[in-house]
Design an enzyme around this catalytic site. Structure first.
Site, mmCIF file in Angstrom:
data_model
loop_
_atom_site.group_PDB
_atom_site.id
_atom_site.type_symbol
_atom_site.label_atom_id
_atom_site.label_comp_id
_atom_site.label_asym_id
_atom_site.label_seq_id
_atom_site.Cartn_x
_atom_site.Cartn_y
_atom_site.Cartn_z
ATOM 1 N N SER A 119 0.575 -1.077 0.278
ATOM 2 C CA SER A 119 0.167 0.120 -0.045
ATOM 3 C C SER A 119 0.664 1.272 0.000
ATOM 4 O O SER A 119 0.502 2.055 -0.352
ATOM 5 C CB SER A 119 -0.536 -0.129 1.136
ATOM 6 O OG SER A 119 -2.003 -1.101 1.226
ATOM 7 N N HIS A 140 -2.588 -3.648 -6.791
ATOM 8 C CA HIS A 140 -3.258 -2.472 -5.123
ATOM 9 C C HIS A 140 -4.737 -2.847 -5.475
ATOM 10 O O HIS A 140 -5.744 -2.584 -6.355
ATOM 11 C CB HIS A 140 -3.330 -1.472 -4.842
ATOM 12 C CG HIS A 140 -3.263 -1.387 -3.280
ATOM 13 N ND1 HIS A 140 -3.459 -0.383 -3.084
ATOM 14 C CD2 HIS A 140 -3.028 -1.750 -2.708
ATOM 15 C CE1 HIS A 140 -4.125 0.573 -1.595
ATOM 16 N NE2 HIS A 140 -2.972 -0.911 -1.463
ATOM 17 N N GLU A 152 -5.506 -0.976 -7.880
ATOM 18 C CA GLU A 152 -4.952 0.163 -8.333
ATOM 19 C C GLU A 152 -3.386 -0.534 -9.179
ATOM 20 O O GLU A 152 -3.193 -1.399 -8.325
ATOM 21 C CB GLU A 152 -4.676 1.397 -7.715
ATOM 22 C CG GLU A 152 -5.372 2.348 -7.278
ATOM 23 C CD GLU A 152 -5.492 2.299 -5.649
ATOM 24 O OE1 GLU A 152 -4.863 3.782 -5.658
ATOM 25 O OE2 GLU A 152 -4.979 2.277 -4.668
ATOM 26 N N ASN A 190 -5.785 5.169 -1.280
ATOM 27 C CA ASN A 190 -5.537 5.561 0.507
ATOM 28 C C ASN A 190 -4.916 7.020 0.958
ATOM 29 O O ASN A 190 -4.874 8.169 1.236
ATOM 30 C CB ASN A 190 -4.329 4.613 0.858
ATOM 31 C CG ASN A 190 -4.575 3.525 1.525
ATOM 32 O OD1 ASN A 190 -6.397 2.904 2.076
ATOM 33 N ND2 ASN A 190 -3.908 2.389 0.691
HETATM 34 P P1 NAD Z 1 -2.229 -9.608 7.142
HETATM 35 O O1 NAD Z 1 -0.710 -9.161 8.243
HETATM 36 O O2 NAD Z 1 -2.981 -10.000 7.758
HETATM 37 O O3 NAD Z 1 -1.299 -11.382 6.147
HETATM 38 C C1 NAD Z 1 -0.085 -10.616 6.333
HETATM 39 C C2 NAD Z 1 0.582 -12.426 5.901
HETATM 40 O O4 NAD Z 1 1.674 -12.966 5.706
HETATM 41 C C3 NAD Z 1 0.472 -13.293 7.394
HETATM 42 O O5 NAD Z 1 -0.163 -14.292 6.838
HETATM 43 C C4 NAD Z 1 1.969 -13.567 7.491
HETATM 44 O O6 NAD Z 1 2.065 -14.361 8.276
HETATM 45 C C5 NAD Z 1 2.563 -13.340 5.831
HETATM 46 N N1 NAD Z 1 4.393 -13.750 5.671
HETATM 47 C C6 NAD Z 1 5.208 -12.775 6.472
HETATM 48 N N2 NAD Z 1 6.334 -12.900 6.543
HETATM 49 C C7 NAD Z 1 6.082 -13.285 4.841
HETATM 50 C C8 NAD Z 1 7.177 -14.106 4.101
HETATM 51 N N3 NAD Z 1 8.322 -13.885 4.239
HETATM 52 N N4 NAD Z 1 6.512 -15.184 3.135
HETATM 53 C C9 NAD Z 1 5.318 -15.052 3.145
HETATM 54 N N5 NAD Z 1 4.740 -14.902 3.918
HETATM 55 C C10 NAD Z 1 4.975 -14.120 4.647
HETATM 56 O O7 NAD Z 1 -1.685 -8.390 6.488
HETATM 57 P P2 NAD Z 1 -2.305 -7.750 4.883
HETATM 58 O O8 NAD Z 1 -4.083 -7.082 5.293
HETATM 59 O O9 NAD Z 1 -2.747 -8.657 4.054
HETATM 60 O O10 NAD Z 1 -1.695 -7.318 4.838
HETATM 61 C C11 NAD Z 1 -0.773 -7.628 3.313
HETATM 62 C C12 NAD Z 1 -0.421 -6.471 2.269
HETATM 63 O O11 NAD Z 1 -1.144 -6.229 1.939
HETATM 64 C C13 NAD Z 1 0.926 -5.832 2.977
HETATM 65 O O12 NAD Z 1 1.264 -5.212 1.845
HETATM 66 C C14 NAD Z 1 -1.001 -4.600 2.770
HETATM 67 O O13 NAD Z 1 0.543 -3.254 3.433
HETATM 68 C C15 NAD Z 1 -1.425 -4.338 1.766
HETATM 69 N N6 NAD Z 1 -2.881 -4.371 1.713
HETATM 70 C C16 NAD Z 1 -3.739 -4.328 2.662
HETATM 71 C C17 NAD Z 1 -4.819 -3.563 2.624
HETATM 72 C C18 NAD Z 1 -6.145 -3.977 3.963
HETATM 73 O O14 NAD Z 1 -6.802 -3.159 4.019
HETATM 74 N N7 NAD Z 1 -5.074 -5.039 5.105
HETATM 75 C C19 NAD Z 1 -5.243 -2.874 1.659
HETATM 76 C C20 NAD Z 1 -4.949 -2.814 0.288
HETATM 77 C C21 NAD Z 1 -3.423 -3.601 0.338
#
Ligand code: NAD
Length: 237
Positions: A119, A140, A152, A190
């Site tokens: 993000s 994204h 995005e 965002n």
């Molecule tokens: P989350 O915490 O729900 O999930 C992250 C996952 O990544 C976890 O299951 C963790 O075990 C795993 N992980 C950590 N290190 C790892 C590795 N080395 N290899 C493989 N897996 C690994 O996070 P999320 O909310 O799903 O966010 C993930 C990404 O998406 C981030 O970059 C975030 O900025 C982006 N994002 C989030 C949202 C949101 O609303 N949550 C929206 C758009 C984008």
């Protein structure tokens, strides 16, 4: 480029949603997470999300079964070797993402496109961790992925036009609408949304209105489906 197999790195909130939508349109999915508990949770979340869609009559049991059968969970990144396309959705941490992209570059086949769902982290910086920056882009997705229409698309400095075209086409194949934004923290949504949510906090803090009234006013006055404070709770701050 004929994309058959997609890898998703990270089985959390976003990763499991991306895997679900990819599998639903017929792609073979390798869902990878470092934590096997995270993988189990991710697979359970996909199953529950399908159940909610079944309840709304937007899916049936047969489609759910086929969808789940197309997702292979793994804790080994080497299992992504045969993927044509990878979307990384691991924890938002720059060092972690750089490490993951170095590994993806090593383990995935030549020519595979590597996208990040970050993000806020520079796509150019992430791409530079690989020897194929022209094949790296930002993709994204919005939360919750199965329900939200937007993706995005973000080019890094070296992202090729062909890579970006393929990323957009895949987003479309996944039923999403692809909108291009520049590689700046927050991209489009965002960048605009977070200051609005922050202003809603200040409006509450300064006693301009009660929380419920702020949400009601923004819902009715700007035609949003929910108010900024409710949305903030959903996002999880
Ligand atoms: P989350 O915490 O729900 O999930 C992250 C996952 O990544 C976890 O299951 C963790 O075990 C795993 N992980 C950590 N290190 C790892 C590795 N080395 N290899 C493989 N897996 C690994 O996070 P999320 O909310 O799903 O966010 C993930 C990404 O998406 C981030 O970059 C975030 O900025 C982006 N994002 C989030 C949202 C949101 O609303 N949550 C929206 C758009 C984008």
């Amino acid at each position: 480029m004929d994309i058959q197999t997609i890898g998703v790195v990270g089985a959390g909130q976003m990763g499991n949603g991306i895997a679900q939508v990819a599998a639903d349109v017929g792609l073979s999915v390798k869902l990878m997470d470092v934590a096997s508990a995270g993988l189990e949770k991710g697979m359970a979340a996909i199953s529950q999300s399908c159940d909610r869609l079944i309840k709304k009559e937007k899916m049936n049991e047969g489609r759910k079964k086929d969808l789940l059968a197309r997702i292979v969970p793994t804790t080994d990144m080497r299992a992504l070797a045969d993927c044509d396309f990878v979307v990384e959705a691991a924890t938002e941490n720059v060092d972690l993402k750089l490490k993951i992209f170095t590994q993806l570059d090593e383990f995935t086949k030549t020519g595979a496109i590597l996208c990040t769902n970050t993000s806020s982290i520079s796509i150019t910086k992430i791409a530079a961790a690989t020897r194929r920056p022209e094949l790296v882009a930002g993709m994204h997705f919005m939360n919750p992925v199965p329900l939200m229409q937007l993706v995005e698309g973000i080019r890094g400095l070296q992202t090729s036009d062909e890579t970006f075209r393929i990323v957009g086409a895949l987003a479309q194949r996944m039923g999403k609408i692809f909108v291009e934004g520049r590689d700046m923290p927050g991209f489009i949504v965002n960048r605009v949304l977070m200051p609005m949510i922050n202003e809603a906090f200040y409006a509450l803090y300064e006693g301009i209105a009660e929380a419920k009234a702020i949400d009601e006013a923004m819902k009715l006055g700007t035609n949003q489906p929910m108010g900024p404070l409710t949305l903030a709770d959903f996002i999880g701050l």
